[in-house]
Structure formats: C-alpha cells, structure tokens
Design a protein around this motif. Structure first.
Motif, short mmCIF file in Angstrom:
data_model
loop_
_atom_site.label_atom_id
_atom_site.label_comp_id
_atom_site.label_asym_id
_atom_site.label_seq_id
_atom_site.Cartn_x
_atom_site.Cartn_y
_atom_site.Cartn_z
N TRP B 125 0.84 -1.20 0.00
CA TRP B 125 0.00 0.00 0.00
C TRP B 125 0.88 1.25 0.00
N TYR B 126 1.81 1.32 0.97
CA TYR B 126 2.72 2.47 1.05
C TYR B 126 3.65 2.48 -0.17
N GLY B 127 4.12 1.29 -0.52
CA GLY B 127 5.03 1.15 -1.67
C GLY B 127 4.38 1.64 -2.95
N TYR B 128 3.12 1.33 -3.13
CA TYR B 128 2.41 1.73 -4.35
C TYR B 128 2.14 3.23 -4.36
N LYS B 129 1.74 3.76 -3.20
CA LYS B 129 1.34 5.17 -3.13
C LYS B 129 2.54 6.11 -3.11
N PHE B 130 3.55 5.77 -2.28
CA PHE B 130 4.64 6.71 -2.05
C PHE B 130 6.00 6.17 -2.49
N GLY B 131 6.07 4.89 -2.82
CA GLY B 131 7.35 4.29 -3.17
C GLY B 131 7.75 4.59 -4.61
N ASP B 132 8.89 4.05 -5.00
CA ASP B 132 9.42 4.25 -6.34
C ASP B 132 8.98 3.07 -7.21
N VAL B 133 7.83 3.22 -7.88
CA VAL B 133 7.30 2.11 -8.67
C VAL B 133 7.61 2.35 -10.15
N ALA B 134 8.17 1.34 -10.82
CA ALA B 134 8.49 1.45 -12.25
C ALA B 134 7.20 1.62 -13.05
N MET B 135 7.30 2.26 -14.23
CA MET B 135 6.11 2.47 -15.04
C MET B 135 6.10 1.48 -16.20
N THR B 136 4.86 1.17 -16.64
CA THR B 136 4.69 0.30 -17.81
C THR B 136 3.46 0.83 -18.56
N LEU B 137 3.00 0.08 -19.53
CA LEU B 137 1.85 0.54 -20.31
C LEU B 137 0.61 -0.29 -20.00
N ASP B 138 -0.57 0.37 -19.99
CA ASP B 138 -1.81 -0.39 -19.79
C ASP B 138 -2.36 -0.85 -21.15
N SER B 139 -3.55 -1.41 -21.17
CA SER B 139 -4.09 -1.99 -22.42
C SER B 139 -4.36 -0.93 -23.49
N THR B 142 -1.39 3.81 -22.28
CA THR B 142 -0.97 4.91 -21.41
C THR B 142 -0.13 4.38 -20.24
N ASP B 143 0.62 5.31 -19.60
CA ASP B 143 1.49 4.92 -18.49
C ASP B 143 0.67 4.41 -17.29
N ILE B 144 1.20 3.41 -16.65
CA ILE B 144 0.56 2.86 -15.45
C ILE B 144 1.64 2.31 -14.53
N LYS B 145 1.42 2.42 -13.21
CA LYS B 145 2.40 1.89 -12.26
C LYS B 145 2.44 0.36 -12.37
N ASP B 146 3.64 -0.19 -12.43
CA ASP B 146 3.79 -1.64 -12.63
C ASP B 146 3.80 -2.38 -11.29
N MET B 147 2.59 -2.47 -10.71
CA MET B 147 2.42 -3.16 -9.42
C MET B 147 2.76 -4.64 -9.57
N TYR B 148 2.43 -5.20 -10.73
CA TYR B 148 2.63 -6.63 -10.96
C TYR B 148 4.10 -7.01 -10.72
N THR B 149 5.01 -6.28 -11.35
CA THR B 149 6.44 -6.58 -11.23
C THR B 149 6.90 -6.42 -9.77
N MET B 150 6.31 -5.42 -9.10
CA MET B 150 6.65 -5.18 -7.70
C MET B 150 6.26 -6.39 -6.82
N VAL B 151 5.06 -6.91 -7.06
CA VAL B 151 4.57 -8.08 -6.29
C VAL B 151 5.43 -9.30 -6.57
N VAL B 152 5.69 -9.53 -7.86
CA VAL B 152 6.46 -10.70 -8.26
C VAL B 152 7.87 -10.63 -7.67
N ALA B 153 8.46 -9.43 -7.67
CA ALA B 153 9.81 -9.27 -7.12
C ALA B 153 9.81 -9.53 -5.61
N ALA B 154 8.76 -9.04 -4.93
CA ALA B 154 8.69 -9.24 -3.47
C ALA B 154 8.65 -10.72 -3.12
#
Lengths: 250, 224
Positions: B125-139, B142-154
């Motif tokens: 939650w904090y990581g997504y809102k205030f952390g340094d999240v890499a950007m990717t593209l949505d369908s 347009t730019d979108i925060k890459d939560m998926y990669t963050m979860v997989v990395a964790a």
C-alpha cells in the motif's frame, strides 16, 4: 491405591497460598473423592494439623457445593458429574492428583478449596425470579399452553445447580453459561416472559459489574458443566439482551 | 446510564461489535482475494485493477470504512482481552482445556496477523502510493504503475514469502473460530443451521488461506 495429592492450601483470603503435597495409601477405589479427602482430613487432625477446608453439602450431585478443580478440570476427569459423584476408580494406583479451588476474580478464595460464590447470588437477585404470587391462588398448570420444545429447553436450563464449573474452566472466567441458563429457563416460559427484557438487561449488567470475563465461544463451559447446560442458552441470552437493549426505553 | 448508550460498553455489546466488524473484515478478505486472481490471469489486468482500486471514489470511501472496521475490531479486542485477564488473575497449577488451541488464542493469532498487516501495507500500500514504482503501459497504451512486477519481485525473496504463508495459516485458524463465533455472539444459533454455519466458516477459512498463500508460493517457485 496409593496416591500423591497436591492440594492448594491457603489460610484465609489474605494468605498467598501454596500447593502442599500429601501421600495417601490404602485408598479404596470404591470411595468417593470427597470421602478420600475426609480420610486425609482425619489423618491431618490426628497429627494436629489443620484439615483441608472444602465445600460440600448434599453429596448427591444437586447442591453444587463441591467446587474443586481436580487434575486440571472442574469436578475431575469424568463428564456430567460433580465432585461428590466422582469415585477413586476414575484414578490409577500411583497417580498424582492436583486439587485446586475455582480460579476467578469474582470467586475469591475464603480458605483452601473454599471460594466465595456470593457473586452468583447477586446475579440471581437482580432477575432470576418471576414476580408472580404463588401463595394459595395458583391456577391450573394446563391453563397456559407451552410448546413441548420450549418446556424441554426451559427444564434443561433449569437443571443448572450454580456450581460455578463454567466460570472455573473458562479461560476468561466468564459467567455467561450460568447467567444465560437462568435467563433462558425463565424467558422460555409464559410466566417468565413478562419480565424477560428487564431480566436480561439487569442480569447481564450485574454479571459485568461483578468482574466476570467475556465469552469467547471456546465452549469449555459446556463440556465441563455437570448438568450439560448447552451453549444454546448463551445464544438465547445474546438475542434477548440485544432485543432488550434496543427496545428498552430506560 | 441509559441502556441504548450502555449497549456497546456492556460485555455483550462488545461481543456484537466484535462479531459485526469480524464479518465485515471477512467480506473484505473475499473481495481482496477475488481481485488478486488477476495476478494469475494477466499482468496488465492486475495493474489496471490496482489503479482502479486506488483511484475509484467509491473504493476510496470504502477504504476509510475498512480502516474504521479494522480499528474497531482491534480496539474492541484489546478491551475485551484486558477485561478477561483481570477476570482470571490466578492461573491453575494444572489445567486441561477441552477446547481447541485456536479458539483460545484469538488474541495471539490476531496480534500476529496485525503485525503481518503492517508489513503488508508497508510493502504494497505504502510502496504503491509513495514508493518508487516502475512504469509500464496499460491496455490502451498509457502509463501505469507496474504493481505486478513489484509483487512478483517481493515474492522472489524466500523469507518474505515464508512470512506470508505463516501469517495466512494463522489467519485461517482465526477465521475458522471467528466466523462461526460471530453468529453465536449475535445469538444466531439454530439446531439446523449452526452445523452448516460452522462448515461454511471452515470452508471460508480454507479458501482464504489456500487462496492467499497460492500467490507467494507460485511466484517464489516460478522464480527459483
């Protein structure tokens, strides 16, 4: 039978108390548990020691006096009995038996195994009755029809002897099984329905005030109750109290 | 003291509050689990789902309700536990309980789940809102925060995944007792329905536990 007893001895409410070990020999398996303690007490008296104080009265399982926590369970290892109905054949030769008083802030120790259960009386006094005059003008019992299921449930609840085993075994020292048995035994019958709302509110309030804990639905009380009082009663009390709290104009 | 005002200060009132907030939190768990299924279906879908959850106004309002629900459940639990400890100040030298371990240790499992929740919120939650999240593209590109990669990395970290598995198993035991207990506390007990409620509670606990541990286990194993 030869036994080792580890008995809680406490010389009055102010005393810190301790476990004292006693060796018993030649105990008959046919003795009741209380008779075994009677034998020990006679030995103690002969030696000039203070006998172990314990509550007992009817010795037939209906008075609810014989409050003892035996080997980690109220009234010992057998189900649906009080201590006076427990016999030494439930133990093995060479056993070590722990005997402790009920442990609850609301049941302070008076001496040794005797605790003060006045708190239960206080709960009864605020609602464990029906205000019906029964002196000579009772009506015919069949004039008020009662569904069989309600009559059975009320009678089951009414078998509560107020021994306090539910409080003793509850990890929270909650008196909800006792209080709920008293509430449902009256609330299920037409004579008791009249005051049901007030009764639920007053008895629960008193129970809280006396320092009993809260129910966490572990179900230990139901298992250890010598009369097999069911958790159904606690659910009924929870319903009664919720309804009464919302409806009450006080 | 009027009875309506005293309702939630009474022992039973606190139990009702415990039950209501507990069942509310159960509904949150189910919705959270259903949303997380997109982790398995499609990374883009998951990213769009997390964006929706963090931007939709209705969800934002529910987020506040959820925080209130958690706080009420926790504060109520602390008050009840404190009263219960006071009610039994002296322990037995010998005590044999016939009840289940998990029904007697709701406070312990709850505390561990709370510690896990803080870690979980800090990571995601904090990581997504205030952390340094890499950007990717949505369908739509347009730019979108890459939560998926963050979860997989964790979940590639063994210790992190292990904490998740342990916490979810404890949550399962908490739910197994709590779900059916909530109905009993509300006075909803019935010869016919209570056995079904107990089974439903166990099934719910199993689904939630297995469902949530499937994510760390899957992503840990696939990244070995």
């Amino acid at each position: 039978m030869n036994l080792t007893l580890k008995v809680w001895r406490q010389n009055g409410a102010e005393d810190k108390g301790r476990i004292v070990e006693y060796k018993m020999s030649d105990i008959s398996p046919d003795m009741s548990f209380l008779e075994m303690i009677d034998v020990l007490n006679e030995e103690l008296i002969e030696k000039g020691d203070d006998p172990i104080a314990f509550d007992h009265d009817c010795r037939e399982g209906i008075c609810g006096s014989c409050s003892m926590y035996i080997n980690g369970e109220p009234h010992g290892p057998e189900d649906l009995i009080t201590t006076c109905q427990l016999h030494m054949r439930s133990f093995k030769d060479g056993d070590t038996i722990y005997i402790e008083p009920w442990r609850a802030a609301a049941f302070p120790v008076i001496k040794d195994l005797v605790v003060d259960r006045t708190a239960f009386d206080a709960i009864i006094q605020v609602g464990g009755y029906v205000s019906v005059n029964t002196s000579g003008n009772t009506q015919d019992a069949n004039a008020l029809p009662v569904p069989k299921a309600d009559a059975d449930a009320a009678f089951d609840a009414a078998t509560c002897i107020g021994c306090g085993a539910c409080v003793a075994t509850c990890k929270n020292s909650s008196a909800m099984l006792f209080t709920s048995a008293k509430i449902s035994h009256l609330a299920l019958l037409p004579q008791g329905k009249v005051e049901a709302q007030e009764r639920a509110l007053n008895m629960v309030e008193k129970m809280d005030e006396l320092g009993f804990g809260n129910c966490t639905n572990t179900g230990d009380c139901e298992v250890q109750c010598p009369k097999g009082i069911s958790l159904d009663n606690i659910a009924l009390m929870n319903r009664e109290f919720l309804g009464a709290s919302l409806k009450s104009e006080k | 003291m009027s009875n309506s005002a005293g309702l939630f200060s009474s022992s039973l009132g606190r139990k009702y509050l415990m039950a209501i907030t507990g069942l509310f939190l159960c509904s949150f768990l189910l919705i959270h689990l259903i949303g997380n299924v997109t982790l398995f279906t499609d990374p883009v879908q998951f990213n769009e789902y997390t964006r929706f959850m963090s931007s939709n106004p209705l969800i934002r309002v529910m987020e506040i309700v959820l925080v209130v629900g958690f706080l009420a459940h926790i504060i109520d639990a602390i008050m009840l536990t404190k009263a219960n400890k006071t009610a039994q100040p002296v322990k037995y030298a010998m005590d044999k309980k016939k009840s289940t371990w998990y029904s007697r240790n709701m406070g312990l499992t709850g505390t561990i789940i709370l510690a896990f929740l803080i870690l979980h919120l800090q990571s995601f939650w904090y990581g997504y809102k205030f952390g340094d999240v890499a950007m990717t593209l949505d369908s739509s590109g347009t730019d979108i925060k890459d939560m998926y990669t963050m979860v997989v990395a964790a979940f590639s970290q063994s210790w992190y995944s292990a904490i998740y598995v342990v916490a979810m198993i404890l949550l399962g035991t908490h739910l197994n007792h709590g779900f059916q207990s909530a109905f009993q506390s509300m006075g909803l007990r019935h010869k016919k329905y209570t056995p079904a409620i107990k089974k439903a509670g166990t099934a719910f606990a199993v689904i939630i536990t297995l469902g949530f541990i499937s994510f760390p286990i899957y992503f840990y194993i696939t990244q070995l």
